[in-house]
Scaffold this active site. Structure first.
Site, PDB file in Angstrom:
ATOM      1  N   ASP A  76       0.688  -1.337   0.032  1.00 19.48           N
ATOM      2  CA  ASP A  76      -0.188  -0.092  -0.089  1.00 19.48           C
ATOM      3  C   ASP A  76       0.754   1.119   0.106  1.00 19.48           C
ATOM      4  OD1 ASP A  76      -1.943  -1.888   0.238  1.00 19.48           O
ATOM      5  OD2 ASP A  76      -2.784  -1.085   2.032  1.00 19.48           O
ATOM      6  N   ASP A 119      -8.826   1.954  10.652  1.00 23.94           N
ATOM      7  CA  ASP A 119      -7.454   2.676  10.737  1.00 23.94           C
ATOM      8  C   ASP A 119      -7.543   3.856  10.439  1.00 23.94           C
ATOM      9  OD1 ASP A 119      -6.289   0.388  11.788  1.00 23.94           O
ATOM     10  OD2 ASP A 119      -5.079   0.162   9.980  1.00 23.94           O
ATOM     11  N   ARG A 149      -1.757   2.802  16.154  1.00 21.35           N
ATOM     12  CA  ARG A 149      -2.185   4.109  15.458  1.00 21.35           C
ATOM     13  C   ARG A 149      -1.932   5.397  16.142  1.00 21.35           C
ATOM     14  NH1 ARG A 149      -0.675   0.481  12.234  1.00 21.35           N
ATOM     15  NH2 ARG A 149      -2.349  -0.513  10.791  1.00 21.35           N
ATOM     16  N   SER A 209      -3.176  -9.185   3.801  1.00 22.60           N
ATOM     17  CA  SER A 209      -2.594  -8.137   4.485  1.00 22.60           C
ATOM     18  C   SER A 209      -2.081  -8.625   5.656  1.00 22.60           C
ATOM     19  CB  SER A 209      -3.625  -7.020   4.491  1.00 22.60           C
ATOM     20  OG  SER A 209      -2.926  -5.845   5.263  1.00 22.60           O
TER      21      SER A 209
END
Length: 404
Positions: A55, A163, A134, A214
């Site tokens: 990504d 996210d 995060r 992922s």
């Protein structure tokens, strides 16, 4: 997980913008190469949360095509990667600068310990290993924006998930003047589009059509999603056991650990086998990871079930004012959580052999079946009479109905 962070200056906050470079997964889009602007004109400097994966590598190249000067920010949160190779890759893909920052200790002390103190689980099963990173990453990323005088920040989570919310709420809390730029939404509709884009632009990737999932790894855990993992009928591929041993192949002899707690978090770990001790937060956490991984502890499938949603255990967003209230309350509740526990680690399991605490409410005399102590057996008569009243009346009514 509210944590202190230097505020952006008014001048920096006023020019900061959030660029949400999202990868959506609900449809396909074939036009993978956007128009390339005049190479001599720059739209401004951009700080990209960079991992080196599919990504963010594609997003870095795409942002360069759009005319941005990209600074890659990579947070070391214990993912055990070759960070020098990641730096070289980012520079090769067009980043003007690359910052790699080790925030492992902060991640453990300010985020993981808080989650352990509060027993934080999403929908009573997911351990939040990804979610907790995060705010840690976003905080440091905004600090980089301030330090570098950048105009934009960027990230690349999937459009289906939490996210993008977690990243941006932290950014908004530290720099309220940031705004989203929606023109970045619709270029890539799925991971297949990203793989095709990477192929067209010579971007090296590890993801293949066969292993189309992922992966997110850090000091606390490694999580896999997407691809064949989205269907619970598919068996878990053996290649996913990277952080822990397959429990079936784990040793037959346990490691026994003595863990000392204060205020709800471990402060000392001792191996019964060889007497070695670990006391600093990062050191003991990594040691516990090593022992648990050796014995296959920690594998946890977390597919959604078909039963009705029970709702998540609620904890305020780390950027919210209510979190400022909850965090001290959790910390206060954990002040008496002190003592020692001895646990064996074996074949994917951890259980308690014995424990002790100087602040325990446990009263052996009160609990004992052999000693009456201060407990008067006659005291429960009133409690039983009150609670049995509705049962007596219910069954009396049922007898009348049956007799009719």
């Amino acid at each position: 997980t509210k944590t202190p962070s230097p505020a952006l200056s008014p001048a920096t906050a006023a020019r900061a913008r959030v660029v949400h470079c999202t990868v959506k997964t609900d449809s396909r889009h074939r036009e993978l190469t956007p128009p390339i602007p005049d190479a001599m004109s720059s739209k401004g400097s951009m700080v990209l949360a960079y991992s080196g994966g599919l990504d963010t590598s594609c997003i870095l190249v795409w942002l360069k095509e759009q005319g941005y000067d990209v600074t890659a920010y990579l947070a070391n949160i214990g993912q055990k990667e070759d960070f020098e190779e990641a730096r070289k890759k980012a520079l090769k893909l067009g980043a003007k600068k690359v910052f790699i920052e080790d925030v492992s200790r902060e991640f453990v002390e300010e985020f993981i310990w808080a989650a352990i103190q509060s027993s934080a689980l999403y929908e009573d099963c997911y351990l939040l290993g990804t979610s907790l990173t995060r705010p840690c990453i976003a905080r440091k990323k905004v600090e980089t924006v301030q330090r570098e005088g950048a105009k934009y920040v960027s990230h690349s989570p999937t459009g289906k998930g939490n996210d993008q919310v977690q990243f941006e709420l932290i950014c908004y809390s530290l720099a309220p003047q940031m705004k989203r730029m929606p023109e970045f939404y619709n270029w890539f509709k799925g991971r297949s589009d990203l793989m095709e884009y990477a192929k067209q632009h010579g971007i090296p990737i590890l993801v293949t059509p066969k292993n189309l999932w992922s992966m997110d790894k850090n000091l606390m855990h490694i999580s896999y999603e997407a691809g064949i993992l989205e269907n619970p009928k598919n068996k878990v591929p053996p290649g996913l056991y990277t952080k822990i041993q397959d429990p079936a192949k784990a040793p037959n002899t346990p490691d026994i650990l003595k863990i000392q707690f204060k205020k709800g978090v471990p402060v000392k770990v001792t191996s019964v086998k060889d007497g070695t001790t670990h006391q600093t937060s990062l050191e003991l956490f990594m040691y516990l990871n090593e022992v648990a991984g050796k014995h296959g502890v920690g594998f946890l499938p977390s597919w959604r079930t078909s039963s009705p949603d029970k709702g998540p255990r609620y904890l305020p967003d780390p950027s919210s004012p209510e979190c400022e209230f909850v965090r001290p309350c959790i910390a206060k509740s954990q002040e008496p959580a002190e003592g020692k526990v001895q646990v064996p680690v074996l074949k994917g399991q951890v259980y308690i052999l014995d424990w002790e605490s100087p602040l325990s409410l446990s009263n052996e005399e009160l609990m004992s079946m052999n000693v009456q102590g201060d407990y008067e057996l006659i005291d429960d008569t009133g409690f039983i009479n009150i609670n049995s009243l509705r049962l007596k009346e219910y069954h009396c009514l049922q007898s009348k109905v049956t007799a009719r």
